[in-house]
Design an enzyme around this catalytic site. Structure first.
Site, short mmCIF file in Angstrom:
data_model
loop_
_atom_site.label_atom_id
_atom_site.label_comp_id
_atom_site.label_asym_id
_atom_site.label_seq_id
_atom_site.Cartn_x
_atom_site.Cartn_y
_atom_site.Cartn_z
N THR A 46 -38.42 12.55 -4.11
CA THR A 46 -40.32 12.88 -4.02
C THR A 46 -40.47 13.74 -5.02
O THR A 46 -40.12 13.84 -6.07
CB THR A 46 -40.62 12.45 -3.41
OG1 THR A 46 -40.15 10.84 -3.03
CG2 THR A 46 -41.88 12.04 -3.94
N SER B 94 -3.30 44.10 -0.44
CA SER B 94 -3.59 44.43 0.72
C SER B 94 -4.39 46.02 1.38
O SER B 94 -3.34 46.54 -0.15
CB SER B 94 -2.15 44.74 1.62
OG SER B 94 -1.85 45.31 2.75
N SER B 95 -5.17 46.20 1.91
CA SER B 95 -5.25 47.94 2.29
C SER B 95 -4.86 48.76 2.73
O SER B 95 -4.88 49.55 2.61
CB SER B 95 -6.39 47.22 2.77
OG SER B 95 -6.84 46.99 3.76
N THR C 125 -40.35 6.97 -7.74
CA THR C 125 -39.22 7.88 -7.30
C THR C 125 -37.72 6.94 -7.31
O THR C 125 -36.71 7.91 -7.20
CB THR C 125 -39.13 8.86 -6.18
OG1 THR C 125 -40.40 9.94 -6.53
CG2 THR C 125 -38.08 9.49 -5.42
N ASN C 126 -37.78 6.01 -6.09
CA ASN C 126 -36.49 4.92 -5.68
C ASN C 126 -36.19 4.62 -7.08
O ASN C 126 -35.20 3.96 -6.87
CB ASN C 126 -36.89 4.45 -5.02
CG ASN C 126 -38.38 4.54 -3.76
OD1 ASN C 126 -38.19 6.19 -3.21
ND2 ASN C 126 -38.93 3.77 -3.67
N LYS D 75 1.88 44.86 -1.60
CA LYS D 75 2.49 44.06 -1.75
C LYS D 75 0.70 42.63 -2.50
O LYS D 75 -0.14 43.61 -2.36
CB LYS D 75 0.98 43.48 -0.48
CG LYS D 75 1.92 42.23 0.30
CD LYS D 75 1.21 41.72 1.97
CE LYS D 75 1.55 41.42 3.00
NZ LYS D 75 1.05 39.41 1.88
#
Length: 468
Positions: free
Chosen positions: A99, A316-317, A139-140, A322
């Site tokens: 609604t 990768s850090s 609304t329905n 990688k």
């Protein structure tokens, strides 16, 4: 500020806002996700289509005037064109069976229509959100119809994304058509195939899902518009449903039809469970394909390594050089999300009671996310992964010549027992199977090499026909 009121009392509304008192109360009542209906543009467009069709039907049946109908239609066209979506301020998850979203649309359209007529916002004596924009509706019936339209639009977008991804796999299948490799079952070496056949299978899996999705789209075309509150059509004029439904089909381009039983269609949300199940199926299979791509590209030195995925970012850090399979990984996560949405939709559909299901806002939001996220996942998998995949031809060629699994192809020629003897001896000795077969007196090396080539190993009957 301007002052608006509902039966609960007055409320101040910012002058710039096209929304009104009902939307303002919904904003206060449902501070749930932080996501507003504005973030569901397909639903906003769908609501505008519904309101425009209703206005046209109401004009034809004498419910509203020409001036009102024209202004409402122009306001709806602005929403369909993508304007003013930021005025849809209510949260996507809300009580009230939609609604608040319906009233948000009614208020925005009413105030846009007033502006088009040169009148200030809030002059609801001229165009009223309920009496004119929402005339002959509830609304329905208006909200579920809009959700179905929005879902239909989303399905078309997802179909296009799936088709593009399938095309990328098909292109790679052609590129890899003559590259032999060892197939695998239960993660163990199986029998020869081509890399092209493997990628053709990926394409076919997607094609199958496209067909299922296309079929499910028809369920979104059966609507309960005209049924109003519970499907009886109360407050709608005689003949309204037979005018509004074809009008909506013409305006939206969606081939909607009146539900066979409007009361059943108002209380039954099974169509949403069905489309959600199809989306789950797509997610499960896309995740399986992503798993396969990650396995096939694992390594690059200590893994399977049949293919190389394009390097998209540092992986990768801490480990220099990688690179991770980040695109299949993100697709996996989208798929997990869709599977979760299906569980939520299932519970929401089951939770409906009597003549209405109050939980359609959750269904609408979950379907929107599943459709849009799957579409984006398909696009990134296509563009940022599949189109750049390369075959590790040197490794694949070496494995083909070393693999004892090739003896499976000899079963029709020499029988299972002799083929097993060759395989067992080759595994124990580390010698090539052609040499082992010759040493065992079963077949000389030249014969063996002549038989074990791509077109014979991967085509039904080709090996035995050659031998004959």
């Amino acid at each position: 500020m301007r002052q608006e009121h509902d039966f609960l009392g007055p409320k101040d509304i910012p002058d710039h806002a096209y929304w009104g008192v009902h939307s303002a109360r919904a904003v206060e009542n449902f501070p749930i996700t932080g996501h507003t209906v504005a973030q569901m543009p397909a639903l906003v467009r769908a609501l505008a289509h519904v309101k425009q069709a209703a206005a046209a039907a109401n004009l034809r049946l004498g419910v509203i005037s020409q001036t009102q109908a024209d202004a409402i239609a122009q306001a709806c066209q602005r929403l369909i064109a993508g304007q003013h979506h930021e005025q849809f301020v209510v949260d996507v998850i809300q009580g009230g069976a939609g609604t608040s979203t319906n009233m948000n649309a009614n208020e925005v359209i009413a105030n846009l229509a007033l502006e088009i007529l040169g009148l200030p916002k809030g002059r609801y004596d001229v165009i009223h959100p309920n009496d004119h924009v929402n005339a002959s509706q509830s609304t329905n019936d208006a909200y579920p119809t809009a959700v179905k339209l929005a879902t239909y639009f989303g399905i078309q977008d997802l179909l296009a994304a799936l088709a593009a991804l399938r095309g990328a796999f098909q292109a790679k299948a052609g590129e890899f058509a003559h590259i032999l490799k060892i197939g695998r079952t239960q993660l163990q070496d199986a029998v020869p195939m081509t890399l092209g056949q493997e990628f053709t299978a990926f394409a076919q899996m997607i094609a199958d899902d496209e067909q299922r999705l296309r079929e499910s789209a028809t369920l979104m075309c059966e609507i309960n518009l005209g049924g109003t509150a519970i499907g009886t059509g109360i407050n709608a004029p005689v003949g309204y449903v037979d005018v509004v439904v074809p009008t909506l089909a013409a305006l939206s381009g969606v081939p909607v039809v009146k539900a066979r039983d409007l009361i059943a269609a108002t209380g039954d949300t099974g169509a949403f469970a069905d489309i959600s199940g199809i989306l789950k199926r797509i997610a499960v299979k896309l995740s399986k394909i992503s798993n396969d791509l990650r396995l096939l590209s694992s390594g690059p030195q200590a893994g399977v390594g049949d293919i190389r995925l394009p390097a998209r970012q540092a992986g990768s850090s801490i480990m220099p050089g990688k690179v991770n399979p980040v695109i299949p990984e993100v697709v996996n996560q989208v798929c997990f999300e869709v599977i979760g949405h299906d569980a939520a939709i299932t519970m929401a559909v089951e939770g409906g009671q009597l003549q209405l299901n109050a939980f359609e806002p959750l269904m609408a939001w979950a379907l929107h996310q599943s459709l849009s996220h799957l579409g984006r996942a398909c696009h990134t998998l296509q563009r940022n992964c599949v189109e750049g995949i390369e075959a590790n031809t040197a490794l694949l060629d070496a494995r083909i010549h070393e693999s004892v699994t090739l003896v499976t192809a000899l079963n029709p020629l020499i029988g299972y027992e002799k083929a097993a003897q060759i395989a067992k001896t080759a595994m124990a000795s580390g010698k090539p199977i052609a040499l082992v077969a010759e040493e065992l007196g079963i077949m000389d090396q030249a014969q063996m090499r002549a038989l074990l080539v791509a077109d014979k190993l991967t085509t039904p009957g080709a090996l035995t026909a050659t031998a004959a």
